[in-house]
Scaffold this motif. Structure first.
Motif, PDB file in Angstrom:
ATOM      1  N   ALA A 197       0.821  -1.215   0.000  1.00  0.00           N
ATOM      2  CA  ALA A 197       0.000   0.000   0.000  1.00  0.00           C
ATOM      3  C   ALA A 197       0.852   1.261   0.000  1.00  0.00           C
ATOM      4  O   ALA A 197       0.414   2.318  -0.482  1.00  0.00           O
ATOM      5  N   SER A 198       2.085   1.158   0.497  1.00  0.00           N
ATOM      6  CA  SER A 198       2.963   2.336   0.554  1.00  0.00           C
ATOM      7  C   SER A 198       3.623   2.652  -0.785  1.00  0.00           C
ATOM      8  O   SER A 198       4.203   3.727  -0.958  1.00  0.00           O
ATOM      9  N   LEU A 199       3.530   1.735  -1.740  1.00  0.00           N
ATOM     10  CA  LEU A 199       4.164   1.938  -3.043  1.00  0.00           C
ATOM     11  C   LEU A 199       3.234   2.718  -3.977  1.00  0.00           C
ATOM     12  O   LEU A 199       2.011   2.567  -3.897  1.00  0.00           O
ATOM     13  N   PRO A 200       3.791   3.556  -4.860  1.00  0.00           N
ATOM     14  CA  PRO A 200       2.947   4.345  -5.760  1.00  0.00           C
ATOM     15  C   PRO A 200       2.011   3.448  -6.571  1.00  0.00           C
ATOM     16  O   PRO A 200       2.417   2.381  -7.037  1.00  0.00           O
ATOM     17  N   PRO A 201       0.763   3.861  -6.755  1.00  0.00           N
ATOM     18  CA  PRO A 201      -0.200   3.014  -7.465  1.00  0.00           C
ATOM     19  C   PRO A 201       0.185   2.713  -8.906  1.00  0.00           C
ATOM     20  O   PRO A 201      -0.211   1.687  -9.462  1.00  0.00           O
ATOM     21  N   GLU A 202       0.981   3.599  -9.503  1.00  0.00           N
ATOM     22  CA  GLU A 202       1.389   3.375 -10.898  1.00  0.00           C
ATOM     23  C   GLU A 202       2.608   2.466 -11.025  1.00  0.00           C
ATOM     24  O   GLU A 202       2.980   2.060 -12.135  1.00  0.00           O
ATOM     25  N   GLN A 203       3.231   2.117  -9.891  1.00  0.00           N
ATOM     26  CA  GLN A 203       4.425   1.288  -9.931  1.00  0.00           C
ATOM     27  C   GLN A 203       4.084  -0.145 -10.360  1.00  0.00           C
ATOM     28  O   GLN A 203       3.235  -0.806  -9.768  1.00  0.00           O
ATOM     29  N   LYS A 204       4.760  -0.632 -11.401  1.00  0.00           N
ATOM     30  CA  LYS A 204       4.584  -2.028 -11.802  1.00  0.00           C
ATOM     31  C   LYS A 204       5.326  -2.916 -10.817  1.00  0.00           C
ATOM     32  O   LYS A 204       6.475  -2.635 -10.457  1.00  0.00           O
ATOM     33  N   ILE A 205       4.669  -3.982 -10.397  1.00  0.00           N
ATOM     34  CA  ILE A 205       5.229  -4.854  -9.353  1.00  0.00           C
ATOM     35  C   ILE A 205       5.097  -6.317  -9.779  1.00  0.00           C
ATOM     36  O   ILE A 205       4.062  -6.731 -10.302  1.00  0.00           O
ATOM     37  N   LEU A 206       6.158  -7.072  -9.549  1.00  0.00           N
ATOM     38  CA  LEU A 206       6.081  -8.525  -9.586  1.00  0.00           C
ATOM     39  C   LEU A 206       6.140  -8.996  -8.137  1.00  0.00           C
ATOM     40  O   LEU A 206       7.071  -8.655  -7.409  1.00  0.00           O
ATOM     41  N   PHE A 207       5.146  -9.792  -7.729  1.00  0.00           N
ATOM     42  CA  PHE A 207       5.122 -10.330  -6.370  1.00  0.00           C
ATOM     43  C   PHE A 207       5.423 -11.817  -6.438  1.00  0.00           C
ATOM     44  O   PHE A 207       4.802 -12.564  -7.195  1.00  0.00           O
ATOM     45  N   LEU A 208       6.386 -12.250  -5.617  1.00  0.00           N
ATOM     46  CA  LEU A 208       6.752 -13.669  -5.643  1.00  0.00           C
ATOM     47  C   LEU A 208       7.077 -14.155  -4.232  1.00  0.00           C
ATOM     48  O   LEU A 208       7.348 -13.355  -3.355  1.00  0.00           O
ATOM     49  N   PRO A 209       7.047 -15.490  -3.995  1.00  0.00           N
ATOM     50  CA  PRO A 209       6.635 -16.529  -4.924  1.00  0.00           C
ATOM     51  C   PRO A 209       5.174 -16.945  -4.772  1.00  0.00           C
ATOM     52  O   PRO A 209       4.692 -17.775  -5.530  1.00  0.00           O
ATOM     53  N   ASP A 210       4.444 -16.376  -3.759  1.00  0.00           N
ATOM     54  CA  ASP A 210       3.124 -16.894  -3.408  1.00  0.00           C
ATOM     55  C   ASP A 210       2.005 -16.169  -4.146  1.00  0.00           C
ATOM     56  O   ASP A 210       1.673 -15.027  -3.817  1.00  0.00           O
TER      57      ASP A 210
END
Length: 301
Positions: free
Chosen positions: A134-147
């Motif tokens: 939630a603290s990251l900018p909404p436009e930031q592309k994120i890869l979440f791993l591994p779950d």
């Protein structure tokens, strides 16, 4: 002497500290100096500065203790106690993803190997993942791993569109909505607590989705008297000890992590006697793996 007495004597001789995860066997929790979740225990390892740390949990947790406590000898009593989910994110595949998706922030659940942590930007835990994302900018592309389950639950709750690695916890993935519904019918009025590594369909049926540390805090502070616990059943031992006046119901069939249960009292005794197996990490790997953990701690002290 009993096994417990032998362990206590060896621990004294080695000036060792025993750390145990909430999912380990009850007898392991009972001989530990500290019981907690993976990051709580690693922080405890760093704070106590013990010359010898016996880490009773799966391997990535012992690695994290070594990452944060390089001066300590970290022993992992049973080297076959690994985490299938942590092994689902290969560092080379993560690097390949980064090359194909420049500008994407790679966020790794702490349930990853030390090698994989070297390939990511930021770590999180099940307890702080929501606040961190939630603290990251909404436009930031994120890869979440591994779950993918934890990532999906975060996407739903925070209205994000993170890319998700196709990993999962085999233990939590076995919990189905029908298990929750059956438990509710059998124990009407009990609050349902599940882990956010569960399927989104399971989380939707729960009253709370919390990390193990979050569950323990919640039941301590709640005025409610009965709880259905949707995570590895080893946590019920500590819950009942800390809350003898409350009632806890495990799901049926029992939710068991076979890897957490591999560590026995004999394993702890032998590792203290032999000072092995020891967790060893090359210094360059340790430093690189520590960086995303440090960024997490800086963002959410």
């Amino acid at each position: 002497m009993t096994l417990e007495e032998e362990i206590t004597e060896l621990k004294r001789q080695r000036n060792a500290v025993i750390l145990a995860h909430n999912y380990t066997r009850p007898e392991i929790q009972d001989i530990a100096d500290f019981v907690g979740d993976s990051l709580e225990l690693s922080r405890k390892a760093a704070e106590c500065r013990a010359p010898v740390i016996v880490f009773c949990g799966v391997r990535f947790m012992a690695e994290t203790a070594k990452i944060l406590s390089p001066e300590s000898t970290v022993l992992h009593p049973n080297p076959s106690s690994g985490c299938p989910m942590a092994d689902m994110a290969d560092p080379r595949e993560v690097e390949e993803y980064r090359e194909k998706h420049p500008g994407t922030l790679v966020v790794a659940y702490v349930n990853t190997t030390a090698a994989t942590k070297t390939a990511v930007d930021l770590c999180c835990t099940s307890g702080n993942a929501e606040k961190l994302i939630a603290s990251l900018p909404p436009e930031q592309k994120i890869l979440f791993l591994p779950d993918a389950n934890l990532g999906s639950n975060l996407n739903i709750k925070l209205n994000r569109h993170m890319d998700l690695w196709p990993g999962y916890c085999p233990t939590h993935n076995r919990i189905m909505p029908e298990h929750i519904l059956a438990a509710k019918e059998k124990h009407p009025g009990a609050l349902v607590l599940v882990h956010p590594e569960c399927l989104p369909a399971v989380v939707r049926l729960a009253d709370q989705a919390l990390s193990t540390g979050g569950m323990l805090k919640y039941v301590r502070e709640s005025a409610h008297r009965a709880f259905i616990i949707g995570t590895e059943y080893g946590i019920l031992h500590r819950m009942q000890k800390e809350n003898p006046d409350k009632t806890f119901y495990p799901l049926e069939p029992a939710v068991v992590c076979p890897n957490m249960k591999k560590i026995t009292l004999e394993d702890v005794l032998f590792c203290l006697r032999d000072m092995a197996p020891e967790i060893e990490l090359p210094e360059d790997v340790r430093r690189a793996a520590k960086a995303p953990i440090d960024r997490m701690l800086e963002a959410l002290p």
